[in-house]
Design a protein around this motif. Structure first.
Motif, PDB file in Angstrom:
ATOM      1  N   LEU A 149       0.803  -1.225   0.000  1.00  0.00           N
ATOM      2  CA  LEU A 149       0.000   0.000   0.000  1.00  0.00           C
ATOM      3  C   LEU A 149       0.838   1.278   0.000  1.00  0.00           C
ATOM      4  N   TYR A 154      -0.639   4.880  -0.783  1.00  0.00           N
ATOM      5  CA  TYR A 154      -1.756   4.837   0.157  1.00  0.00           C
ATOM      6  C   TYR A 154      -1.251   4.902   1.597  1.00  0.00           C
ATOM      7  N   ALA A 156      -1.950   3.226   4.993  1.00  0.00           N
ATOM      8  CA  ALA A 156      -2.626   2.068   5.591  1.00  0.00           C
ATOM      9  C   ALA A 156      -2.981   2.418   7.036  1.00  0.00           C
TER      10      ALA A 156
END
Length: 183
Positions: A149, A154, A156
Motif C-alpha cells: 500500500l 496509500y 494504511a
C-alpha cells in the motif's frame, strides 16, 4: 484518485465483511468482495478459477471484477466502501506469478488515500468452504498488503480490534476530515 471510494482490506478473517455489514446498515453503499463472488460462481458452475485450483485465473478474474465494481460505483454519491478490491487482487497476482501488474493496473484506478486494514486477529479467524487457507497464510497476505500500500501511495490505517460498531465509528471519524467528493 477517487476520493469517495474507501477500500477495506487486510487479513482474511479479520472482520472486514462484518464491518461492511455495519456500514451498510448505516446507509452507506458497500461493494462486496470480488473473491467471494467469484468463488461462489465458480463452485456453482463447476469452474476452475478458484484460489486453491488455479490462483492466477482466479486473481485475473478478481482484477476484472474489481475494475467493473469501480466503474459501476461511479454512479453512487458520497462514500462507497469496498470489501477488498483491485489492490488486493493485483498485489496477489504479482506476488504469485511475478507478472508486473500492480503499478500498471493500480496507478490508473485509485481508491481514497486512506486504506483501512483489518489486522490478524486469531480469536475471530475461521475457515469455511470459501476460505480454505490457514491463519499463517492470512497473516502473510496482511504483511504483503502492508508493504504494498505505501508503495502505491496509500496510507494504511490499521483498524482497532473492537466491535463492528466501534470500527465503523473509527472509519467514519477518520474520514471525517476528508471531503467525500470526487477529486
Amino acid at each position: 484518485m477517487n476520493n469517495r471510494f474507501v477500500l477495506i482490506s487486510g487479513c482474511s478473517g479479520g472482520g472486514k465483511s462484518t464491518l461492511l455489514t455495519e456500514l451498510r446498515a448505516r446507509g452507506y453503499p458497500v461493494v462486496e468482495e470480488p473473491g467471494r463472488r467469484i468463488i461462489a460462481e465458480e463452485l456453482a458452475a463447476g469452474g476452475g478459477a478458484l484460489p486453491w485450483a488455479d490462483a492466477a485465473a482466479f486473481l485475473r478474474r478478481a482484477i476484472d471484477l474489481a475494475l467493473e465494481d469501480m466503474a459501476m460505483a461511479e454512479i453512487r454519491s458520497g462514500w462507497v466502501f469496498f470489501d477488498r478490491g483491485l489492490v488486493d487482487a493485483a498485489s496477489a497476482l504479482e506476488a504469485s506469478t511475478g507478472e508486473p501488474v500492480l503499478h500498471a493496473i493500480c496507478s490508473g484506478h485509485r481508491y481514497h488515500r486512506r486504506v483501512f486494514m483489518t489486522p490478524p486477529w486469531p480469536e475471530i479467524y475461521v475457515t469455511d468452504s470459501e476460505r480454505r487457507h490457514g491463519f499463517e497464510a492470512a497473516t502473510a497476505e496482511y504483511r504483503r498488503l502492508m508493504e504494498t500500500l505505501p508503495m502505491l501511495g496509500y496510507d494504511a490505517v490499521v483498524l482497532p480490534k473492537s466491535s463492528p460498531s466501534a470500527r465503523a465509528d473509527f472509519v467514519l471519524a477518520t474520514l471525517g476530515d476528508d471531503n467525500a467528493s470526487t477529486v
